[in-house]
Design an enzyme around this catalytic site. Structure first.
Site, PDB file in Angstrom:
ATOM      1  N   ASP A 188     -12.991  -1.797  -7.378  1.00  0.00           N
ATOM      2  CA  ASP A 188     -13.581  -0.568  -8.376  1.00  0.00           C
ATOM      3  C   ASP A 188     -12.622  -1.201  -9.758  1.00  0.00           C
ATOM      4  O   ASP A 188     -13.170  -0.535 -10.871  1.00  0.00           O
ATOM      5  CB  ASP A 188     -12.913   0.577  -7.946  1.00  0.00           C
ATOM      6  CG  ASP A 188     -13.915   1.193  -6.553  1.00  0.00           C
ATOM      7  OD1 ASP A 188     -14.821   0.218  -6.440  1.00  0.00           O
ATOM      8  OD2 ASP A 188     -13.829   2.195  -6.068  1.00  0.00           O
ATOM      9  N   HIS A 218     -42.283  -2.820  17.437  1.00  0.00           N
ATOM     10  CA  HIS A 218     -43.239  -1.372  17.446  1.00  0.00           C
ATOM     11  C   HIS A 218     -42.826  -0.536  18.693  1.00  0.00           C
ATOM     12  O   HIS A 218     -42.636  -1.015  19.647  1.00  0.00           O
ATOM     13  CB  HIS A 218     -44.628  -1.648  17.334  1.00  0.00           C
ATOM     14  CG  HIS A 218     -45.488  -0.460  17.594  1.00  0.00           C
ATOM     15  ND1 HIS A 218     -45.791   0.019  16.526  1.00  0.00           N
ATOM     16  CD2 HIS A 218     -46.026   0.117  18.863  1.00  0.00           C
ATOM     17  CE1 HIS A 218     -46.561   1.025  16.764  1.00  0.00           C
ATOM     18  NE2 HIS A 218     -46.734   1.069  18.311  1.00  0.00           N
ATOM     19  N   ALA A 229       4.043   0.179  -5.902  1.00  0.00           N
ATOM     20  CA  ALA A 229       4.275  -0.883  -6.648  1.00  0.00           C
ATOM     21  C   ALA A 229       4.597  -0.676  -7.841  1.00  0.00           C
ATOM     22  O   ALA A 229       3.781   0.207  -8.604  1.00  0.00           O
ATOM     23  CB  ALA A 229       3.108  -2.051  -6.397  1.00  0.00           C
ATOM     24  N   ARG A 287     -15.990   7.934 -11.042  1.00  0.00           N
ATOM     25  CA  ARG A 287     -14.681   7.485 -10.696  1.00  0.00           C
ATOM     26  C   ARG A 287     -14.047   6.662 -11.697  1.00  0.00           C
ATOM     27  O   ARG A 287     -14.987   6.136 -12.317  1.00  0.00           O
ATOM     28  CB  ARG A 287     -14.615   6.981  -9.294  1.00  0.00           C
ATOM     29  CG  ARG A 287     -15.373   7.763  -8.110  1.00  0.00           C
ATOM     30  CD  ARG A 287     -15.198   6.775  -6.837  1.00  0.00           C
ATOM     31  NE  ARG A 287     -13.813   6.948  -6.361  1.00  0.00           N
ATOM     32  CZ  ARG A 287     -12.820   7.661  -5.788  1.00  0.00           C
ATOM     33  NH1 ARG A 287     -13.298   8.921  -5.703  1.00  0.00           N
ATOM     34  NH2 ARG A 287     -11.774   7.496  -5.518  1.00  0.00           N
ATOM     35  N   GLY A 341      -7.498   2.579   2.421  1.00  0.00           N
ATOM     36  CA  GLY A 341      -7.882   3.246   1.087  1.00  0.00           C
ATOM     37  C   GLY A 341      -8.587   4.475   1.146  1.00  0.00           C
ATOM     38  O   GLY A 341      -8.765   5.260   2.196  1.00  0.00           O
ATOM     39  N   GLU A 381       0.750  -1.205  -0.046  1.00  0.00           N
ATOM     40  CA  GLU A 381      -0.003  -0.083   0.090  1.00  0.00           C
ATOM     41  C   GLU A 381       0.852   1.210   0.137  1.00  0.00           C
ATOM     42  O   GLU A 381       1.709   1.353   0.810  1.00  0.00           O
ATOM     43  CB  GLU A 381      -0.951   0.185   1.223  1.00  0.00           C
ATOM     44  CG  GLU A 381      -1.528   1.328   1.525  1.00  0.00           C
ATOM     45  CD  GLU A 381      -2.589   1.541   0.278  1.00  0.00           C
ATOM     46  OE1 GLU A 381      -2.363   2.775  -0.213  1.00  0.00           O
ATOM     47  OE2 GLU A 381      -3.353   1.005  -0.197  1.00  0.00           O
TER      48      GLU A 381
END
Length: 458
Positions: free
Chosen positions: A309, A437, A118, A270, A41, A35
């Protein structure tokens, strides 16, 4: 240059990546997570969590400000003020606690976390440039791409200065006097509504004929009504042409308009993070601009997986998490595949919108049952009886195909809706489930009863 080897190498420590790493570690797989920034993230650091913190603070401020005037509760309060810098510090504290918790879970699962950028060399090799400039090579048996997405810019409004993405707007320490939001999707409306409650003059510019174009008009109408009550100006069928001199130029039909704005927030979608780290050298198959995967999150190259994503819509953190858990189990040799029946989606607008499964327009010939919150006692006692619960079902069997709701606080119903569809519930199942309720969840049971022709409170 140093070298490491591992069974599983995951690039990206967002919701998908860190869940994949934790599960892989729990399954006894030697796992490395790379990361560049902080684990968690976009979602934990600059997206889901920070935005919900801002939304909550804005709601508290708006409610307190309302109590300074005439109100039905008989409460008298002094006119409040907000120190947004302190609010941001509170929000940052929440983020730190969550990211710290994720880091602790990774350690517990014996995941080796490498901080750095990376670069993919091949399907089994990745080079990582650390913060100190040192480069190490990591060789793996299985590579997982979980690099997430970034805010999509538009050529006429490049990010920088007073033109903000959702990341920058969540770091503001003062409320802009005038804010223009370009993009009427859920991100723009969530932040725009919060800023309006904090005192900003907000204008929303949307290219489609109406806000939240992925949802039907019945679901979005209460949101539009609430925006009007907050004095938010909404321009639809409108295109932003540029920003200069503190003014946003907008084309609305045949009319060109200049809107005064101290800040412009661009929320037009995005884009997947697939460039700039050597991934193109693998030549992986694409599905439009996303990585193509099968039911086990495998890409077109053996031993290379993709989650979150980068694999396309819906770009949701909980989808990435589910894929992360799945891919770790696949690598461990478990006979699992993606067989989810429904993916809940929530808009944290005011009022909130929840949608799971099919909308009425997506289910030709289906039955539709609606129960309004105006008939729900709990909604009345919250002084927020706008909205409804809606069930889409197969007419002859009662099988539930979709459940939607719009109303204050309905985001907490998302789990109930998803569970019903995942377990193939029918109207009879939901109608026979006793709800406490007084709660807003009673509207779910009432909608099912209505679909069966046995409504009680409508």
């Amino acid at each position: 240059m140093t070298e490491k080897t591992c069974k599983v190498l995951i690039i990206g420590g967002g919701p998908g990546g860190y869940v994949a790493a934790i599960r892989a570690g729990q399954l006894g797989l030697d796992t490395v997570l790379v990361e560049e920034a902080a684990v968690g993230g976009t979602c934990l650091n600059v997206g889901c969590i920070p935005s919900k913190a801002l939304i909550h603070a804005a709601e508290v401020f708006a409610e307190t400000r309302a109590l300074a005037g005439e109100n039905p509760f008989g409460i008298r309060a002094a006119a409040p003020e907000i120190d947004l810098a302190r609010t941001v510090a509170w929000k940052n504290g929440i983020v730190s606690r969550l990211t710290g918790g994720v880091a602790a879970l990774l350690r517990k699962a014996r995941v080796r976390v490498v901080q750095g950028r990376a670069r993919v060399v091949d399907g089994k090799t990745v080079e990582v440039a650390g913060m100190d400039g040192a480069v190490e090579t990591i060789r793996c048996e299985n590579l997982v791409i979980a690099t997430g997405s970034r805010a999509q810019a538009i050529p006429t409004l490049p990010f920088g200065g007073d033109i903000l993405s959702s990341t920058e707007v969540l770091a503001l320490e003062t409320v802009p006097k005038r804010l223009c939001v370009v993009g009427g999707g859920y991100i723009g409306l969530e932040i725009g509504t919060a800023m309006a409650k904090l005192g900003a003059e907000v204008t929303i510019v949307e290219a489609a004929p109406r806000l939240l174009p992925l949802y039907d008009n019945d679901l979005t109408k209460p949101v539009a009504k609430r925006l009007a009550a907050l004095n938010v100006r909404v321009l639809t069928d409108a295109r932003a042409l540029g920003y200069a001199g503190g003014q946003l130029e907008v084309q609305v039909g045949e009319t060109r308009e200049f809107i005064a704005a101290d800040k412009v927030l661009v929320t037009v979608g995005r884009a997947p993070n697939l460039d700039g780290f050597g991934l193109e050298t693998l030549g992986l198959d694409r599905n439009a601009r996303y990585l193509a995967i099968d039911g086990q999150c495998r890409t077109s190259m053996r031993g290379v997986y993709a989650i979150g994503d980068v694999t396309g819509e819906p770009m949701l953190a909980h989808r990435a998490m589910a894929q992360g858990d799945l891919v770790a189990r696949v690598i461990a040799g478990e006979p699992v595949a993606w067989d989810k029946r429904a993916m809940p989606a929530v808009c944290f607008t005011d009022p909130e919108i929840v949608s799971v499964g099919l909308l009425p327009a997506q289910a030709d010939g289906a039955g539709v049952a609606v129960f309004p919150f105006v008939g729900n006692g709990r909604a009345m006692t919250r002084d927020r009886d706008d909205g409804f619960v809606r069930i889409v079902f197969v007419r002859d069997t009662g099988l539930v195909l979709g459940i939607q709701a719009v109303g204050a606080g309905v985001s907490e119903m998302a789990g109930q809706f998803a569970l019903a569809i995942e377990m193939a519930a029918t109207l009879t199942d939901i109608a026979a489930t006793i709800q406490a309720h007084p709660t807003q969840s009673e509207a779910v049971q009432e909608a099912a009863l209505k679909g069966l022709g046995k409504a009680l409170h409508i």
